[in-house]
Write a protein that holds these residues in place. Structure first.
Motif, PDB file in Angstrom:
ATOM      1  N   VAL A 100       0.873  -1.182   0.000  1.00  0.00           N
ATOM      2  CA  VAL A 100       0.000   0.000   0.000  1.00  0.00           C
ATOM      3  C   VAL A 100       0.905   1.226   0.000  1.00  0.00           C
ATOM      4  N   GLY A 101       0.679   2.140  -0.928  1.00  0.00           N
ATOM      5  CA  GLY A 101       1.533   3.306  -1.054  1.00  0.00           C
ATOM      6  C   GLY A 101       1.438   4.236   0.134  1.00  0.00           C
ATOM      7  N   ARG A 102       2.419   5.133   0.197  1.00  0.00           N
ATOM      8  CA  ARG A 102       2.426   6.142   1.250  1.00  0.00           C
ATOM      9  C   ARG A 102       2.603   7.506   0.605  1.00  0.00           C
ATOM     10  N   VAL A 103       1.853   8.492   1.079  1.00  0.00           N
ATOM     11  CA  VAL A 103       1.861   9.832   0.500  1.00  0.00           C
ATOM     12  C   VAL A 103       3.151  10.550   0.894  1.00  0.00           C
ATOM     13  N   THR A 104       3.863  11.064  -0.113  1.00  0.00           N
ATOM     14  CA  THR A 104       5.125  11.762   0.170  1.00  0.00           C
ATOM     15  C   THR A 104       5.101  13.219  -0.272  1.00  0.00           C
ATOM     16  N   ARG A 105       4.025  13.655  -0.948  1.00  0.00           N
ATOM     17  CA  ARG A 105       3.955  15.040  -1.409  1.00  0.00           C
ATOM     18  C   ARG A 105       2.605  15.624  -1.042  1.00  0.00           C
ATOM     19  N   LEU A 159       2.493  10.991  -8.706  1.00  0.00           N
ATOM     20  CA  LEU A 159       1.792  11.771  -7.687  1.00  0.00           C
ATOM     21  C   LEU A 159       2.544  11.800  -6.356  1.00  0.00           C
ATOM     22  N   GLY A 160       3.652  11.072  -6.292  1.00  0.00           N
ATOM     23  CA  GLY A 160       4.392  11.034  -5.033  1.00  0.00           C
ATOM     24  C   GLY A 160       3.826  10.043  -4.041  1.00  0.00           C
ATOM     25  N   PRO A 293       1.855  18.604  -7.791  1.00  0.00           N
ATOM     26  CA  PRO A 293       1.740  17.219  -8.260  1.00  0.00           C
ATOM     27  C   PRO A 293       0.417  16.923  -8.950  1.00  0.00           C
ATOM     28  N   THR A 294      -0.626  17.655  -8.602  1.00  0.00           N
ATOM     29  CA  THR A 294      -1.955  17.422  -9.170  1.00  0.00           C
ATOM     30  C   THR A 294      -2.698  18.742  -9.297  1.00  0.00           C
ATOM     31  N   ALA A 295      -3.800  18.707 -10.053  1.00  0.00           N
ATOM     32  CA  ALA A 295      -4.669  19.883 -10.120  1.00  0.00           C
ATOM     33  C   ALA A 295      -5.271  20.181  -8.753  1.00  0.00           C
TER      34      ALA A 295
END
Length: 351
Positions: A100-105, A159-160, A293-295
């Motif tokens: 499971v990914g982890r948010v870095t940004r 998306l980081g 990283p995103t809108a």
């Protein structure tokens, strides 16, 4: 006749089903081969359980993600839920394990450092668990086999979100990505509305943008979820004799319309944040929007800036020029831009 495309379920629904199966196992009341789980948007779904394991202090279940006929990178992923229960506790706590990914940004719906399990799936997992364990403290750890490798086929690295996939799903089910089927639906819904005498239509990107619009304005009687099919929906509205199209949307889709994209699905190209940054600079907004990283992150940067509504209206005017080209007719157009919390950020209509 072509067979209907098969609907699947989200990683959030897979995680909720695995967690509920583990909860049943931890109580030693059942060893389920399938479970019935609540969906975030309402309704329920029965999900097969692939594997169950019991240890001295925990239970684990595995559900295989089924995306139906949608070309989803996470189709076939093995979603694990490991659950422990403390009858003296009070909360359901959800953790991200391996895969499971982890948010870095910054700029996503979750804070930096958090496991990439979005809010709607978190609520869904907790609700599914509480159907079995209505009291006590529960720890649920969601893991995904080969999640880091699967994530390389998604937008997560860009998306980081690092180390695995995201657990997603605001609806709970996955509708197959079929251009033909969606366009046929748009055509039919417009035809029904026109036959009833409607001359205006509300186009939305999904149920959330429609809900936000209706909370602020008296909506046209006819609302159509056009998703990504911008050019087709506009041509069809003009062809069937509609005079006014209202758009309810979020910044990412507005930007893509301002870019002149006939279809705004991610398969057809990214959001051009350089365009947003250039238009912002022309209006005296000095923010690093191009590096967002995103809108969504760009929208957060702009929140509360005095010139942000002017910037948004400039995007709407540019989108309208493309819209009239797509429609091949001088449609009247109104754009309503919303934040993800339902705040109306700006509105603009063609002169």
């Amino acid at each position: 006749m072509r067979p209907a495309l098969r609907t699947g379920f989200t990683t959030g629904t897979a995680a909720a089903a695995a967690a509920k199966a583990a909860a049943l196992l931890v109580l030693e009341t059942a060893s389920p081969t399938e479970v019935d789980v609540p969906l975030p948007a309402g309704g329920r779904l029965r999900i097969p359980v692939a594997c169950l394991r019991r240890t001295a202090d925990a239970a684990e279940a595995v559900v295989i993600k089924d995306a139906g006929d949608d070309p989803d990178a996470t189709h076939g992923a093995h979603i694990h839920a490991q659950l422990t229960w403390d009858p003296t506790g009070t909360e359901v706590l959800i953790h991200g394990g391996p895969g499971v990914g982890r948010v870095t940004r910054p700029g996503l719906v979750l804070p930096v450092g958090e496991a990439a399990i979005n809010p709607a799936p978190r609520r869904q997992i907790a609700a599914a668990v509480r159907e079995v364990l209505p009291y006590g403290g529960v720890h649920v750890t969601i893991s995904v086999e080969n999640g880091e490798a699967i994530a390389q086929k998604t937008m997560n690295p860009r998306l980081g979100i690092l180390g695995g996939i995201s657990i997603l799903g605001t609806r709970g089910t996955v509708k197959p990505f079929s251009h033909g089927a969606w366009r046929a639906t748009i055509h039919t819904e417009l035809a029904v509305a026109r036959a009833a005498g409607a001359k205006q239509v509300l186009y939305t990107t999904g149920s959330r943008s429609e809900r936000f619009f209706r909370a602020h304005f008296p909506a046209p009687a006819s609302a159509v979820q056009v998703a990504d099919h911008v050019a087709f929906a506009l041509r069809e509205a003009a062809r069937q004799g509609f005079a006014h199209v209202h758009w309810a949307l979020f910044l990412g889709k507005l930007l893509k319309q301002a870019q002149g994209m006939p279809c705004t699905h991610a398969h057809f190209g990214p959001v051009d944040l350089d365009l947003l940054a250039r238009l912002a600079r022309e209006r005296g907004i000095d923010l690093p929007l191009a590096s967002a990283p995103t809108a969504l992150a760009a929208s957060d940067m702009l929140r509360g800036h005095a010139q942000a509504p002017e910037l948004y209206r400039a995007l709407m005017a540019q989108a309208a020029r493309h819209a009239r080209d797509f429609a091949r007719a001088p449609l009247e157009l109104t754009y309503s831009l919303f934040a993800l919390d339902g705040t109306l950020l700006a509105q603009w209509s063609t002169p």
